[in-house]
Design a protein around this motif. Sequence first.
Motif, PDB file in Angstrom:
ATOM      1  N   LEU A  37       0.733  -1.412  -0.031  1.00 31.95           N
ATOM      2  CA  LEU A  37      -0.003   0.090  -0.010  1.00 31.95           C
ATOM      3  C   LEU A  37       0.957   1.200  -0.038  1.00 31.95           C
ATOM      4  O   LEU A  37       1.770   1.321   0.835  1.00 31.95           O
ATOM      5  CB  LEU A  37      -0.926   0.062   1.177  1.00 31.95           C
ATOM      6  CG  LEU A  37      -1.696  -1.234   1.457  1.00 31.95           C
ATOM      7  CD1 LEU A  37      -2.763  -0.900   2.710  1.00 31.95           C
ATOM      8  CD2 LEU A  37      -2.559  -1.564   0.151  1.00 31.95           C
ATOM      9  N   LYS A  45      -3.587   3.798   4.926  1.00 37.13           N
ATOM     10  CA  LYS A  45      -2.635   2.598   4.541  1.00 37.13           C
ATOM     11  C   LYS A  45      -2.512   1.544   5.728  1.00 37.13           C
ATOM     12  O   LYS A  45      -2.910   0.530   5.653  1.00 37.13           O
ATOM     13  CB  LYS A  45      -1.311   3.056   4.158  1.00 37.13           C
ATOM     14  CG  LYS A  45      -1.172   3.982   2.878  1.00 37.13           C
ATOM     15  CD  LYS A  45       0.317   4.369   2.594  1.00 37.13           C
ATOM     16  CE  LYS A  45       1.197   4.988   3.696  1.00 37.13           C
ATOM     17  NZ  LYS A  45       0.409   6.485   3.715  1.00 37.13           N
ATOM     18  N   GLY A  49      -4.791  -1.519   5.383  1.00 43.58           N
ATOM     19  CA  GLY A  49      -3.813  -2.544   5.257  1.00 43.58           C
ATOM     20  C   GLY A  49      -4.111  -3.594   6.309  1.00 43.58           C
ATOM     21  O   GLY A  49      -4.135  -4.796   5.998  1.00 43.58           O
ATOM     22  N   ALA A 107       2.144  -1.854   4.398  1.00 44.61           N
ATOM     23  CA  ALA A 107       2.025  -0.496   4.387  1.00 44.61           C
ATOM     24  C   ALA A 107       3.254   0.463   4.487  1.00 44.61           C
ATOM     25  O   ALA A 107       3.870   0.229   5.179  1.00 44.61           O
ATOM     26  CB  ALA A 107       0.792  -0.203   5.758  1.00 44.61           C
TER      27      ALA A 107
END
Length: 210
Positions: A37, A45, A49, A107
């Motif tokens: 991400l 994120k 995530g 992330a």
Amino acid sequence: MNTISRFNSLDEVGGQNQASQRGHPVSRLLGTRSIVLVGLMGAGKSTVGRRLAQALKLPFRDADHEIEAAAGMTIPEIFAIHGEEHFRDGERRVIARLLQDGPIVLATGGGAFMNEETRRRIAEHGISLWLKADLDILMRRVRKRATRPLLQNPDPEGTMRRLMELRYPVYATADITIDSHEAPHDRVVADAVKALAEWLAREKQGSAEA
């Protein structure tokens, strides 16, 4: 152990096979690749995530948390004591190591995808997914946290605008783009799962035709 040594120690860890934890159809098509991400601070994120990892039955890793664990200090402290260049170097190497742990949902920090080497590694070992958000949404979210190093100035909104102008063209090269709007996170996750399934299906079809 000093900061650089801690970063180096994380370079040497990894390579874990998580295949036994996979059960979702999307996960089975990933092989050893990770879902990475990318996007600006405040795009969601980490939150998206974690939920995406749960939906796909994959491990979740947060690059910023891994960097803090490696350095033994927070990211604002790293910026203040060692500077952004030192942070970016550690970020690049930690992400390279994490990509060896695939498949995972990873992330990354807002500036990570701006590094050419990192983009190349993600392309080799993962599928990049940009969580795109409008300025007002980003600012509403980042104001909840006063620890963003790049926003510690008299004009954080102006800074965010400049970051968008600089980074959005690069984020747009990601494999998949998902709108991170003001909707329940589960809806964004569902959009991400659908987009991943479609992307992997096209990839599989292309391989079959080749």
